[in-house]
Design a protein around this motif. Sequence first.
Motif, mmCIF file in Angstrom:
data_model
loop_
_atom_site.group_PDB
_atom_site.id
_atom_site.type_symbol
_atom_site.label_atom_id
_atom_site.label_comp_id
_atom_site.label_asym_id
_atom_site.label_seq_id
_atom_site.Cartn_x
_atom_site.Cartn_y
_atom_site.Cartn_z
ATOM 1 N N ALA A 1 0.827 -1.213 0.000
ATOM 2 C CA ALA A 1 0.000 0.000 0.000
ATOM 3 C C ALA A 1 0.857 1.258 0.000
ATOM 4 O O ALA A 1 0.573 2.226 -0.716
ATOM 5 N N GLY A 2 1.924 1.239 0.800
ATOM 6 C CA GLY A 2 2.803 2.403 0.854
ATOM 7 C C GLY A 2 3.523 2.637 -0.457
ATOM 8 O O GLY A 2 3.696 3.786 -0.893
ATOM 9 N N GLN A 3 3.954 1.572 -1.101
ATOM 10 C CA GLN A 3 4.624 1.703 -2.394
ATOM 11 C C GLN A 3 3.659 2.203 -3.468
ATOM 12 O O GLN A 3 4.019 3.028 -4.302
ATOM 13 N N LYS A 4 2.423 1.698 -3.442
ATOM 14 C CA LYS A 4 1.416 2.175 -4.392
ATOM 15 C C LYS A 4 1.186 3.679 -4.226
ATOM 16 O O LYS A 4 1.042 4.419 -5.206
ATOM 17 N N LYS A 5 1.131 4.141 -2.973
ATOM 18 C CA LYS A 5 0.915 5.564 -2.725
ATOM 19 C C LYS A 5 2.064 6.378 -3.310
ATOM 20 O O LYS A 5 1.843 7.424 -3.932
ATOM 21 N N ARG A 6 3.291 5.905 -3.156
ATOM 22 C CA ARG A 6 4.446 6.614 -3.710
ATOM 23 C C ARG A 6 4.391 6.653 -5.238
ATOM 24 O O ARG A 6 4.704 7.674 -5.853
ATOM 25 N N VAL A 7 3.997 5.558 -5.836
ATOM 26 C CA VAL A 7 3.901 5.516 -7.301
ATOM 27 C C VAL A 7 2.786 6.440 -7.781
ATOM 28 O O VAL A 7 2.938 7.147 -8.797
ATOM 29 N N ALA A 8 1.667 6.465 -7.070
ATOM 30 C CA ALA A 8 0.575 7.378 -7.434
ATOM 31 C C ALA A 8 1.041 8.829 -7.358
ATOM 32 O O ALA A 8 0.724 9.649 -8.230
ATOM 33 N N ILE A 9 1.802 9.154 -6.321
ATOM 34 C CA ILE A 9 2.346 10.512 -6.194
ATOM 35 C C ILE A 9 3.325 10.794 -7.325
ATOM 36 O O ILE A 9 3.329 11.889 -7.904
ATOM 37 N N ALA A 10 4.138 9.808 -7.689
ATOM 38 C CA ALA A 10 5.086 9.987 -8.791
ATOM 39 C C ALA A 10 4.352 10.296 -10.090
ATOM 40 O O ALA A 10 4.797 11.144 -10.883
ATOM 41 N N GLY A 11 3.229 9.620 -10.327
ATOM 42 C CA GLY A 11 2.464 9.870 -11.539
ATOM 43 C C GLY A 11 1.966 11.303 -11.616
ATOM 44 O O GLY A 11 1.901 11.899 -12.703
ATOM 45 N N VAL A 12 1.638 11.869 -10.471
ATOM 46 C CA VAL A 12 1.216 13.271 -10.422
ATOM 47 C C VAL A 12 2.418 14.194 -10.601
ATOM 48 O O VAL A 12 2.376 15.169 -11.355
ATOM 49 N N LEU A 13 3.525 13.891 -9.906
ATOM 50 C CA LEU A 13 4.716 14.742 -9.989
ATOM 51 C C LEU A 13 5.284 14.798 -11.404
ATOM 52 O O LEU A 13 5.852 15.817 -11.812
ATOM 53 N N ALA A 14 5.136 13.710 -12.150
ATOM 54 C CA ALA A 14 5.669 13.676 -13.518
ATOM 55 C C ALA A 14 5.027 14.730 -14.403
ATOM 56 O O ALA A 14 5.604 15.138 -15.423
ATOM 57 N N MET A 15 3.847 15.197 -14.040
ATOM 58 C CA MET A 15 3.159 16.226 -14.823
ATOM 59 C C MET A 15 3.496 17.634 -14.350
ATOM 60 O O MET A 15 2.965 18.616 -14.849
ATOM 61 N N ASP A 16 4.394 17.726 -13.357
ATOM 62 C CA ASP A 16 4.944 18.998 -12.880
ATOM 63 C C ASP A 16 3.866 19.980 -12.431
ATOM 64 O O ASP A 16 3.833 21.138 -12.871
ATOM 65 N N PRO A 17 2.986 19.572 -11.514
ATOM 66 C CA PRO A 17 1.952 20.492 -11.048
ATOM 67 C C PRO A 17 2.507 21.505 -10.048
ATOM 68 O O PRO A 17 3.542 21.271 -9.414
ATOM 69 N N ALA A 18 1.809 22.605 -9.882
ATOM 70 C CA ALA A 18 2.171 23.593 -8.868
ATOM 71 C C ALA A 18 1.561 23.251 -7.517
ATOM 72 O O ALA A 18 2.037 23.713 -6.473
ATOM 73 N N ILE A 19 0.495 22.447 -7.541
ATOM 74 C CA ILE A 19 -0.279 22.141 -6.335
ATOM 75 C C ILE A 19 -0.531 20.641 -6.271
ATOM 76 O O ILE A 19 -0.855 20.018 -7.287
ATOM 77 N N LEU A 20 -0.419 20.078 -5.073
ATOM 78 C CA LEU A 20 -0.809 18.685 -4.829
ATOM 79 C C LEU A 20 -2.040 18.676 -3.922
ATOM 80 O O LEU A 20 -2.059 19.344 -2.888
ATOM 81 N N VAL A 21 -3.045 17.920 -4.324
ATOM 82 C CA VAL A 21 -4.230 17.707 -3.492
ATOM 83 C C VAL A 21 -4.247 16.233 -3.114
ATOM 84 O O VAL A 21 -4.274 15.359 -3.986
ATOM 85 N N LEU A 22 -4.226 15.963 -1.823
ATOM 86 C CA LEU A 22 -4.159 14.590 -1.328
ATOM 87 C C LEU A 22 -5.406 14.281 -0.518
ATOM 88 O O LEU A 22 -5.697 14.940 0.489
ATOM 89 N N ASP A 23 -6.166 13.287 -0.967
ATOM 90 C CA ASP A 23 -7.415 12.907 -0.321
ATOM 91 C C ASP A 23 -7.175 11.694 0.577
ATOM 92 O O ASP A 23 -6.905 10.598 0.081
ATOM 93 N N GLU A 24 -7.236 11.896 1.890
ATOM 94 C CA GLU A 24 -7.029 10.831 2.882
ATOM 95 C C GLU A 24 -5.783 9.997 2.544
ATOM 96 O O GLU A 24 -5.873 8.772 2.339
ATOM 97 N N PRO A 25 -4.611 10.606 2.504
ATOM 98 C CA PRO A 25 -3.419 9.898 2.011
ATOM 99 C C PRO A 25 -2.925 8.764 2.894
ATOM 100 O O PRO A 25 -2.182 7.907 2.419
ATOM 101 N N THR A 26 -3.318 8.722 4.174
ATOM 102 C CA THR A 26 -2.826 7.660 5.052
ATOM 103 C C THR A 26 -3.727 6.429 5.074
ATOM 104 O O THR A 26 -3.417 5.455 5.763
ATOM 105 N N THR A 27 -4.838 6.461 4.326
ATOM 106 C CA THR A 27 -5.716 5.298 4.269
ATOM 107 C C THR A 27 -4.950 4.070 3.787
ATOM 108 O O THR A 27 -4.202 4.143 2.823
ATOM 109 N N PHE A 28 -5.136 2.936 4.457
ATOM 110 C CA PHE A 28 -4.518 1.640 4.135
ATOM 111 C C PHE A 28 -3.029 1.565 4.494
ATOM 112 O O PHE A 28 -2.402 0.523 4.255
#
Length: 230
Positions: A142-169
């Motif tokens: 679960a922790g690795q999946k969360k990191r990969v999901a964040i990486a997918g967002v970071l790859a698009m170089d956003p100015a803002i990150l919105v995290l919905d209940e990031p500690t779930t699971f």
Amino acid sequence: MPDSPLIRVRDLRFTYPDGTQALNGVCFDLFPGECVAVLGPNGSGKTTFLMHLNGLLSGEGEISICGVPVHKDTLREVRQKIGFVFQNSDDQLFMPTVLEDVAFGSLNLGLSPKEAERRARRALELVGMEHALEKAPYHLSAGQKKRVAIAGVLAMDPAILVLDEPTTFLDPPGRRALLELLKTLPQAKLLATHDVGFAGHLAGRAVFFESGNIASSGTVGEVVEKCGWC
């Protein structure tokens, strides 16, 4: 001269088709470098609010992201500036390999396969998952999946990150690792969570949603005490 807000919301109102008024005049700003926790009970309007920020829902009022007004003609531009990390990483990971998953968003932006792969590899390095390039996402913890999901967002170089209940699971080690990762990322962050301890370690400010509006604002500790959220 003070910085302009990255997220600017004024008098946001939204009523669902069944007549439920989910938002009732919300005003909110997120400034560069900030991390703001969005707290409140289920049904208070938090998720409805977040869904307006990238145009998944459209109500009355004004929203701008990095100076771009949010409406149907600007959604592509807006969604390049604000990256969403879903509560359940399985909703975000669906390609055969980690590298393909992280590159997917960049390809959708129209980048070349070579540039999308370069960005994906860099993002995976940032989150400490470069060793998992060829793995299938469903084989990850679960922790690795969360990191990969964040990486997918970071790859698009956003100015803002919105995290919905990031500690779930996440188990306690995964939670600690995610906290340390998020502390290193320079993007402004909006963190919707019931995990007050996590929010307190990461967010410099909090807002508390109640009955479709922001009932309180301050530090996480101040908001938790004032609203009895403990």
